[in-house]
Design an enzyme around this catalytic site. Structure first.
Site, PDB file in Angstrom:
ATOM      1  CB  SER A 151      -0.880   0.015   1.253  1.00 29.46           C
ATOM      2  OG  SER A 151      -1.536   1.268   1.387  1.00 29.46           O
TER       3      SER A 151
ATOM      4  CE1 TYR B 187      -4.350  -2.398   5.140  1.00 31.09           C
ATOM      5  CE2 TYR B 187      -3.351  -0.234   4.837  1.00 31.09           C
ATOM      6  CZ  TYR B 187      -3.933  -1.369   4.311  1.00 31.09           C
ATOM      7  OH  TYR B 187      -4.104  -1.482   2.951  1.00 31.09           O
TER       8      TYR B 187
HETATM    9  P1  NAD Z   1     -11.418  -6.161  -0.167  1.00 35.76           P
HETATM   10  O1  NAD Z   1     -12.160  -6.052   1.089  1.00 35.76           O
HETATM   11  O2  NAD Z   1     -12.167  -6.340  -1.419  1.00 35.76           O
HETATM   12  O3  NAD Z   1     -10.367  -7.353  -0.094  1.00 35.76           O
HETATM   13  C1  NAD Z   1      -9.770  -7.782   1.093  1.00 35.76           C
HETATM   14  C2  NAD Z   1     -10.036  -9.261   1.212  1.00 35.76           C
HETATM   15  O4  NAD Z   1      -9.233  -9.772   2.264  1.00 35.76           O
HETATM   16  C3  NAD Z   1     -11.466  -9.615   1.571  1.00 35.76           C
HETATM   17  O5  NAD Z   1     -12.269  -9.759   0.443  1.00 35.76           O
HETATM   18  C4  NAD Z   1     -11.296 -10.916   2.323  1.00 35.76           C
HETATM   19  O6  NAD Z   1     -11.618 -12.007   1.483  1.00 35.76           O
HETATM   20  C5  NAD Z   1      -9.830 -10.985   2.643  1.00 35.76           C
HETATM   21  N1  NAD Z   1      -9.640 -11.233   4.078  1.00 35.76           N
HETATM   22  C6  NAD Z   1      -9.743 -10.353   5.096  1.00 35.76           C
HETATM   23  N2  NAD Z   1      -9.581 -10.997   6.265  1.00 35.76           N
HETATM   24  C7  NAD Z   1      -9.363 -12.308   5.960  1.00 35.76           C
HETATM   25  C8  NAD Z   1      -9.135 -13.486   6.728  1.00 35.76           C
HETATM   26  N3  NAD Z   1      -9.084 -13.450   8.072  1.00 35.76           N
HETATM   27  N4  NAD Z   1      -8.969 -14.660   6.071  1.00 35.76           N
HETATM   28  C9  NAD Z   1      -9.041 -14.714   4.726  1.00 35.76           C
HETATM   29  N5  NAD Z   1      -9.254 -13.644   3.954  1.00 35.76           N
HETATM   30  C10 NAD Z   1      -9.406 -12.459   4.566  1.00 35.76           C
HETATM   31  O7  NAD Z   1     -10.505  -4.859  -0.257  1.00 35.76           O
HETATM   32  P2  NAD Z   1      -9.265  -4.469  -1.207  1.00 35.76           P
HETATM   33  O8  NAD Z   1      -9.093  -3.024  -0.990  1.00 35.76           O
HETATM   34  O9  NAD Z   1      -9.420  -5.008  -2.549  1.00 35.76           O
HETATM   35  O10 NAD Z   1      -8.059  -5.176  -0.459  1.00 35.76           O
HETATM   36  C11 NAD Z   1      -7.128  -6.002  -1.141  1.00 35.76           C
HETATM   37  C12 NAD Z   1      -5.722  -5.640  -0.719  1.00 35.76           C
HETATM   38  O11 NAD Z   1      -5.444  -4.312  -1.193  1.00 35.76           O
HETATM   39  C13 NAD Z   1      -5.496  -5.591   0.786  1.00 35.76           C
HETATM   40  O12 NAD Z   1      -4.240  -6.173   1.081  1.00 35.76           O
HETATM   41  C14 NAD Z   1      -5.443  -4.119   1.080  1.00 35.76           C
HETATM   42  O13 NAD Z   1      -4.665  -3.835   2.215  1.00 35.76           O
HETATM   43  C15 NAD Z   1      -4.814  -3.600  -0.182  1.00 35.76           C
HETATM   44  N6  NAD Z   1      -4.952  -2.153  -0.415  1.00 35.76           N
HETATM   45  C16 NAD Z   1      -6.179  -1.611  -0.632  1.00 35.76           C
HETATM   46  C17 NAD Z   1      -6.280  -0.248  -0.855  1.00 35.76           C
HETATM   47  C18 NAD Z   1      -7.613   0.420  -1.105  1.00 35.76           C
HETATM   48  O14 NAD Z   1      -7.663   1.649  -1.149  1.00 35.76           O
HETATM   49  N7  NAD Z   1      -8.687  -0.312  -1.290  1.00 35.76           N
HETATM   50  C19 NAD Z   1      -5.140   0.551  -0.846  1.00 35.76           C
HETATM   51  C20 NAD Z   1      -3.908  -0.040  -0.623  1.00 35.76           C
HETATM   52  C21 NAD Z   1      -3.831  -1.403  -0.410  1.00 35.76           C
END
Ligand code: NAD
Ligand code: MG
Length: 295
Positions: free
Chosen positions: A187, A200
């Site tokens: 991130s 985080y």
């Molecule tokens: P999202 O909620 O769609 O995806 C996160 C997924 O993590 C969930 O769908 C879930 O299936 C999984 N998860 C959470 N806890 C879990 C557990 N205990 N066991 C198994 N699976 C679990 O959101 P996203 O934003 O697409 O997140 C995906 C990645 O992107 C993450 O690592 C997040 O930190 C990163 N990210 C997101 C952003 C943003 O702005 N959305 C920015 C930077 C990084």
């Protein structure tokens, strides 16, 4: 005929978002607007024909966009997600199958070491091998004051976001061939930690370092490792506590491109890094932030 050129400021939704709290994990299908994960908007061109991929957090958001793009590029795809997210996962299964590829659904909790290790073997067995490992699952819960950050939350965030990566990689090395690719999702928080994301952001710093070091360790096997650093992307993570609800209406609007990103806008990078076209790319951080510089 070439595709019509599009303005990045207006290519996707650029208005204010409604506040829309859900309990974590949030369901993507209930979001307004529903994030664009490339179901219609991504077009493949055979870049991953015959590959086998496992994507954690593949039910929604960024992981869903990677899973769908991989299928449209000719890969069979297994996804992991939490059992509560089954309805989102079923939509991804349908999208993978609509692209003519095999979809494997493996629900379960990455806090459980036994499950997490078995996940890799189950995915490889169902797919008939493993070429691409996308370690993308994550939890993010904003807490304003470090005194209110519980030990349970700190441990869960570290276990899901980074410790589970050690378990999955240890098992995946039984299968990944020379030419195989590991991608992690870090991130912009790794480089620019927010005051309310002390647990985080620290895990994201760890993911960046882990990915670079793993690239060094696995280079002699011909396995490449890279990490993607998103900025503000419109996904379930953000509306169920990743941001305070007060930050949702203007989410992403302070970036140079003045809007939140959509998950599909990350898909081409996940495809590139997994493909043979990235044969000289390892140990790198690819930032997709709408303008913030990762340094
Ligand atoms: P999202 O909620 O769609 O995806 C996160 C997924 O993590 C969930 O769908 C879930 O299936 C999984 N998860 C959470 N806890 C879990 C557990 N205990 N066991 C198994 N699976 C679990 O959101 P996203 O934003 O697409 O997140 C995906 C990645 O992107 C993450 O690592 C997040 O930190 C990163 N990210 C997101 C952003 C943003 O702005 N959305 C920015 C930077 C990084
Ligand atoms: Mg989800």
């Amino acid at each position: 005929m070439s595709e019509k050129i599009s303005n990045p400021l207006t290519k996707y939704y650029n208005g204010k978002f409604e506040k829309q709290p859900q309990e974590a994990p949030a369901i993507q299908g209930k979001m307004q607007p529903v994030p664009d994960c490339g179901e219609e908007s991504y077009t493949g061109s055979g870049k991953l024909t015959g590959r086998k991929a496992l994507v954690t957090g593949g039910d929604s958001g960024i992981g869903r966009a990677a899973a769908i793009a991989y299928a449209k590029e000719g890969a069979d795809v297994a996804i992991n997600y939490l059992p509560f997210e089954e309805e989102d996962a079923q939509e991804v299964k349908a999208a993978i199958e609509a692209a003519g590829q095999k979809a494997v659904l493996i629900p379960g909790d990455l806090r459980d070491e036994d499950f997490t290790r078995k996940l890799v073997h189950d995915a490889a067995a169902a797919l008939g091998g493993l070429d691409i490992l996308v370690l993308n699952a994550g939890m993010q819960q904003a807490v304003q004051d470090i005194k209110d950050l519980t030990t349970e939350q700190i441990k869960d965030t570290f276990t899901i976001n980074i410790i589970s990566m050690y378990w999955t990689v240890q098992e995946a090395l039984d299968y990944l061939p020379a030419g195989g690719s590991i991608l992690t999702t870090t991130s912009i928080q790794s480089a620019e930690p927010s005051a309310q994301l002390l647990d985080y952001a620290a895990t994201k710093g760890a993911i960046t370092s882990f990915s670079k070091g793993l690239a060094a360790q696995l280079s002699e096997k011909g396995i490449r490792v890279n990490t993607v650093a998103p900025g503000p992307i419109w996904t379930p993570l953000q509306i169920c506590g990743g941001q305070p609800q007060s930050a949702i209406p203007e989410f992403g609007q302070n970036e140079l491109l003045k809007r939140a990103g959509q998950p599909v806008e990350l898909a081409p990078v996940y495809v590139f890094l997994a493909s043979d076209e990235a044969s000289y790319v390892t140990g790198q951080v690819y930032s997709i932030t709408g303008g913030s510089f990762f340094a």
